[in-house]
Design a protein around this motif. Structure first.
Motif, PDB file in Angstrom:
ATOM      1  N   PHE A  48       0.813  -1.274  -0.049  1.00 15.64           N
ATOM      2  CA  PHE A  48       0.016  -0.004  -0.034  1.00 15.64           C
ATOM      3  C   PHE A  48       0.803   1.186  -0.011  1.00 15.64           C
ATOM      4  CE2 PHE A  48      -2.748  -3.206   2.154  1.00 15.64           C
ATOM      5  CZ  PHE A  48      -3.681  -3.060   1.162  1.00 15.64           C
ATOM      6  N   GLY A  49       2.144   1.363   0.045  1.00 16.95           N
ATOM      7  CA  GLY A  49       2.862   2.345   0.003  1.00 16.95           C
ATOM      8  C   GLY A  49       3.109   3.239  -1.318  1.00 16.95           C
ATOM      9  N   TYR A  50       3.132   4.243  -1.249  1.00 16.39           N
ATOM     10  CA  TYR A  50       3.506   5.210  -2.386  1.00 16.39           C
ATOM     11  C   TYR A  50       4.529   6.375  -2.151  1.00 16.39           C
ATOM     12  CZ  TYR A  50       0.539   8.226   0.526  1.00 16.39           C
ATOM     13  OH  TYR A  50      -0.041   9.132   1.726  1.00 16.39           O
ATOM     14  N   ASP A  51       5.307   6.049  -1.035  1.00 11.95           N
ATOM     15  CA  ASP A  51       6.527   6.925  -0.793  1.00 11.95           C
ATOM     16  C   ASP A  51       7.568   6.136  -0.355  1.00 11.95           C
ATOM     17  OD1 ASP A  51       7.142  10.039  -0.773  1.00 11.95           O
ATOM     18  OD2 ASP A  51       8.154   8.959   0.961  1.00 11.95           O
ATOM     19  N   ILE A  52       8.748   6.475  -0.554  1.00 11.13           N
ATOM     20  CA  ILE A  52       9.977   6.020  -0.141  1.00 11.13           C
ATOM     21  C   ILE A  52       9.949   5.669   1.126  1.00 11.13           C
ATOM     22  CG2 ILE A  52      11.487   7.748   0.131  1.00 11.13           C
ATOM     23  CD1 ILE A  52      12.710   4.115  -1.168  1.00 11.13           C
ATOM     24  N   VAL A  53       9.352   6.478   2.084  1.00  6.97           N
ATOM     25  CA  VAL A  53       9.316   6.178   3.659  1.00  6.97           C
ATOM     26  C   VAL A  53       8.613   5.101   3.772  1.00  6.97           C
ATOM     27  CG1 VAL A  53       8.348   7.515   5.633  1.00  6.97           C
ATOM     28  CG2 VAL A  53       9.474   8.911   4.080  1.00  6.97           C
ATOM     29  N   HIS A  54       7.542   4.741   3.182  1.00  6.61           N
ATOM     30  CA  HIS A  54       6.659   3.600   3.441  1.00  6.61           C
ATOM     31  C   HIS A  54       7.532   2.394   3.285  1.00  6.61           C
ATOM     32  CE1 HIS A  54       3.367   6.348   2.246  1.00  6.61           C
ATOM     33  NE2 HIS A  54       3.527   6.440   3.376  1.00  6.61           N
ATOM     34  N   ILE A  55       8.435   2.540   2.130  1.00  3.63           N
ATOM     35  CA  ILE A  55       9.261   1.074   1.783  1.00  3.63           C
ATOM     36  C   ILE A  55      10.287   1.162   2.943  1.00  3.63           C
ATOM     37  CG2 ILE A  55      10.727   0.276   0.061  1.00  3.63           C
ATOM     38  CD1 ILE A  55       7.853   0.666  -0.677  1.00  3.63           C
ATOM     39  N   TYR A  56      11.028   2.347   3.397  1.00  2.00           N
ATOM     40  CA  TYR A  56      11.758   2.438   4.597  1.00  2.00           C
ATOM     41  C   TYR A  56      11.155   1.597   5.938  1.00  2.00           C
ATOM     42  CZ  TYR A  56      14.906   5.616   2.423  1.00  2.00           C
ATOM     43  OH  TYR A  56      15.689   6.142   1.477  1.00  2.00           O
ATOM     44  N   ALA A  57       9.888   1.769   5.988  1.00  2.14           N
ATOM     45  CA  ALA A  57       9.144   1.251   7.069  1.00  2.14           C
ATOM     46  C   ALA A  57       8.972   0.193   7.105  1.00  2.14           C
ATOM     47  CB  ALA A  57       7.638   1.899   7.150  1.00  2.14           C
ATOM     48  N   SER A  58       8.664  -0.664   5.660  1.00  2.00           N
ATOM     49  CA  SER A  58       8.729  -2.148   5.519  1.00  2.00           C
ATOM     50  C   SER A  58       9.991  -2.967   5.974  1.00  2.00           C
ATOM     51  CB  SER A  58       8.350  -2.386   3.986  1.00  2.00           C
ATOM     52  OG  SER A  58       9.548  -2.054   3.101  1.00  2.00           O
ATOM     53  N   ARG A  59      11.012  -2.210   5.622  1.00  2.00           N
ATOM     54  CA  ARG A  59      12.181  -2.710   5.970  1.00  2.00           C
ATOM     55  C   ARG A  59      12.495  -2.753   7.392  1.00  2.00           C
ATOM     56  NH1 ARG A  59      11.201  -3.287   0.923  1.00  2.00           N
ATOM     57  NH2 ARG A  59      13.043  -4.209  -0.466  1.00  2.00           N
ATOM     58  N   LEU A  60      12.064  -1.641   8.249  1.00  2.00           N
ATOM     59  CA  LEU A  60      12.177  -1.552   9.527  1.00  2.00           C
ATOM     60  C   LEU A  60      11.357  -2.874  10.265  1.00  2.00           C
ATOM     61  CD1 LEU A  60      12.138   2.280  10.036  1.00  2.00           C
ATOM     62  CD2 LEU A  60      14.144   0.602  10.354  1.00  2.00           C
ATOM     63  N   PHE A  61      10.242  -2.852   9.919  1.00  2.00           N
ATOM     64  CA  PHE A  61       9.349  -4.018  10.323  1.00  2.00           C
ATOM     65  C   PHE A  61       9.919  -5.310  10.217  1.00  2.00           C
ATOM     66  CE2 PHE A  61       5.872  -0.573  10.199  1.00  2.00           C
ATOM     67  CZ  PHE A  61       5.730  -0.505  11.522  1.00  2.00           C
ATOM     68  N   ALA A  62      10.018  -5.676   8.954  1.00  2.00           N
ATOM     69  CA  ALA A  62      10.746  -6.956   8.234  1.00  2.00           C
ATOM     70  C   ALA A  62      11.966  -7.274   9.028  1.00  2.00           C
ATOM     71  CB  ALA A  62      10.599  -6.994   7.136  1.00  2.00           C
ATOM     72  N   GLY A  63      12.831  -6.178   9.365  1.00  2.00           N
ATOM     73  CA  GLY A  63      14.058  -6.278   9.825  1.00  2.00           C
ATOM     74  C   GLY A  63      14.000  -6.884  11.394  1.00  2.00           C
ATOM     75  N   THR A  64      13.289  -6.052  11.799  1.00  2.00           N
ATOM     76  CA  THR A  64      13.042  -6.346  13.338  1.00  2.00           C
ATOM     77  C   THR A  64      12.667  -7.778  13.699  1.00  2.00           C
ATOM     78  OG1 THR A  64      12.800  -4.056  13.756  1.00  2.00           O
ATOM     79  CG2 THR A  64      12.022  -5.606  15.720  1.00  2.00           C
ATOM     80  N   ALA A  65      11.574  -8.079  12.742  1.00  2.00           N
ATOM     81  CA  ALA A  65      11.193  -9.513  12.812  1.00  2.00           C
ATOM     82  C   ALA A  65      12.062 -10.457  12.476  1.00  2.00           C
ATOM     83  CB  ALA A  65       9.916  -9.598  11.788  1.00  2.00           C
ATOM     84  N   SER A  66      12.991 -10.305  11.619  1.00  2.00           N
ATOM     85  CA  SER A  66      13.965 -11.323  11.185  1.00  2.00           C
ATOM     86  C   SER A  66      15.228 -11.374  11.998  1.00  2.00           C
ATOM     87  CB  SER A  66      14.369 -10.865   9.632  1.00  2.00           C
ATOM     88  OG  SER A  66      13.604 -10.792   8.796  1.00  2.00           O
ATOM     89  N   GLY A  67      15.516 -10.262  12.633  1.00  2.00           N
ATOM     90  CA  GLY A  67      16.326 -10.420  13.669  1.00  2.00           C
ATOM     91  C   GLY A  67      16.147 -11.170  14.969  1.00  2.00           C
ATOM     92  N   ALA A  68      15.055 -11.189  15.523  1.00  2.00           N
ATOM     93  CA  ALA A  68      14.333 -11.527  16.478  1.00  2.00           C
ATOM     94  C   ALA A  68      14.111 -13.413  16.076  1.00  2.00           C
ATOM     95  CB  ALA A  68      12.878 -11.303  16.862  1.00  2.00           C
TER      96      ALA A  68
END
Length: 487
Positions: A105-125
């Motif tokens: 649902f993202g339309y700005d690069i900030v939304h893509i950054y947010a996707s990496r932040l959520f996915a990264g936190t999940a993956s690190g755990a």
């Protein structure tokens, strides 16, 4: 979870591991689509965003993925000890869903950054907690090692799927696949039982018995008289009686054991990620240049090489001595990287012909990735879980993983600057990767004890498991979760 009545405990443990490993596959998928989508986000005509971004903006995509992974890794070990590994893994699944939604649902690069932040936190755990969970549900040390090797195969398959989807599938379809994979995990993993060792720590005997029966395949009430199940349950109850309601007692060990194994485990975890896997895959186009095949095919071939290493790790890794596998894989990976570094600096004067100039770099890089996935990367989790007592392992593995993800973040973000300002920038990175692999091989030989197929008493004497009277600690089925009992 609805399972056949005749299913064995070993099969149930494998199913639980496979479902949990979907988190690792999902991380690989998110990481794999990044190189392809970076070009897409920079395109003025093809970008799915409302505004194209520049290379400096897309360079942060992988960086945010690793930075947030460090945060997830740092807190996940403590959380697993407090609320249980299953609960932590369920939370990581929800975070991955949010990450894919941010892309869809993202339309700005900030939304893509947010996707990496959520996915990264999940993956690190997930990469910290899943080995903990596997080790606590497995019926034996060898079964735990075999299941832990499976994690590497799922990670490499996810990266391969990410490269294929990122380069060849429409943008919207990729996000739908990611959401579907996350949905499968979140709908199936709640039906998996919590670790019996978590209930031991909480002093909850009824839930401990229920969890243990589920993971040992005790489905019928008549099967509860199974001698192996009763013996293991008795070990749990004896441990609970010895340690009190908390289920956690002192683990008498020599100072030499603590220092030696802590150092080796920390070194393995950090050096495994510094061996170059993620940096080379993220910047394969830079490392290979115009050599090999097309850019897309080069990425896929490197991912296939990783999968081959991960498959070999799953099939024969548990059967090999840990020290031998670790040393051979790390030194072979180092030799491949050193040859590639020397070829990039002096290859033009070697006069091997046009074929070697075109294909030797990708062959050497593929060999290195295969050996890292075969031994060095999966053994970081296997060795730590086999040697360290539970609380020390949880804290240390979380800390070491967080440090390694932070170092990876720094290497990813500094890549372009190093490449442009230092003449042999790419070669410098290759030498760093080789040094990390060599360090593991040289230091693990004298410091790492061999645990595969060793008798408990000899292992414990070597590791320093002693009680207050100087006796050797007793390994039971309970200590497979690293809650040591002693005579």
């Amino acid at each position: 979870m609805c399972l056949p009545d005749a299913i064995t405990g070993s099969a149930i443990q494998s199913v639980a591991t496979a479902v949990g490993s979907i988190l690792c596959f999902n991380f690989g998928l998110m990481f794999g689509i990044t190189p392809a989508h970076m070009t897409l986000y920079e395109s003025e005509y093809d970008t799915p965003l409302n505004k194209a971004t520049d290379p400096a903006g897309t360079a942060w995509l992988t960086g945010y993925l690793f930075l947030s992974a460090a945060i997830g890794a740092l807190v996940s070990g403590w959380l697993a000890f407090r609320i249980g590994p299953k609960s932590v893994l369920l939370c990581t699944g929800l975070l991955q869903i949010v990450g894919w939604f941010c892309i869809h649902f993202g339309y700005d690069i900030v939304h893509i950054y947010a996707s990496r932040l959520f996915a990264g936190t999940a993956s690190g755990a997930a990469f910290v907690v899943l080995p903990i969970y596997i080790n606590e549900i497995a019926e034996s040390r060898e079964k735990a090692a075999s299941l832990t090797f499976t994690i590497e195969l799922w990670r490499t398959l996810g990266i391969l799927a990410g490269f294929i989807l990122g380069f060849y599938a429409p943008y919207a379809y990729v996000n739908m696949v990611g959401c579907a994979v996350s949905f499968v995990f979140s709908m199936t993993f709640p039906f998996v039982q919590e670790s019996p060792h978590y209930f031991l720590r909480k002093g909850n005997v009824p839930c401990l018995e229920k969890s243990l029966r589920w993971f040992r395949g005790i489905r019928d009430i008549d099967d509860r008289d199974n001698p192996e199940y009763l013996a293991e349950l008795a070990d749990f109850k004896a441990e609970l009686q010895r340690t009190g309601k908390s289920g956690i007692g002192p683990t008498p060990m020599s100072n030499g054991y603590i220092i030696r194994l802590t150092f080796v485990s920390f070194l393995l975890t950090v050096c495994a990620k510094l061996s170059g896997v993620f940096v080379e895959l993220n910047y394969a186009a830079d490392f290979l240049g115009r050599t090999g095949y097309s850019t897309e095919v080069n990425y896929v071939l490197l991912a296939v090489a990783q999968c081959v290493g991960g498959l070999l790790a799953r099939l024969i890794g548990p059967r090999l001595p840990r020290k031998l596998l670790l040393c051979v894989s790390s030194l072979m990976a180092a030799i491949s990287v050193i040859m590639l570094a020397l070829f990039k600096q002096f290859g033009q004067s070697w006069m091997f012909g046009s074929w070697s100039e075109q294909y030797l770099p990708i062959i050497l890089l593929a060999v290195q990735l295969a050996f890292v996935s075969f031994g060095l990367y999966p053994l970081a989790a296997v060795v730590s879980s086999e040697l360290l007592p539970t609380k020390l392992h949880d804290v240390l593995y979380s800390l070491a993983s967080a440090v390694s993800w932070l170092l990876l973040f720094g290497m990813i973000e500094a890549f372009n600057a190093v490449k442009s300002t230092i003449a042999p920038g790419l070669v410098l990175y290759l030498w760093v990767f080789a040094a990390a692999s060599i360090l593991v091989g040289l230091i693990s030989m004298p410091l790492l004890p061999e645990t595969r197929n060793r008798r408990p008493s000899s292992v414990q004497r070597e590791l320093g498991y002693v009680d207050d009277g100087g006796g050797v600690a007793k390994i039971t089925s309970v200590t497979n979760g690293h809650i040591a009992s002693h005579i």
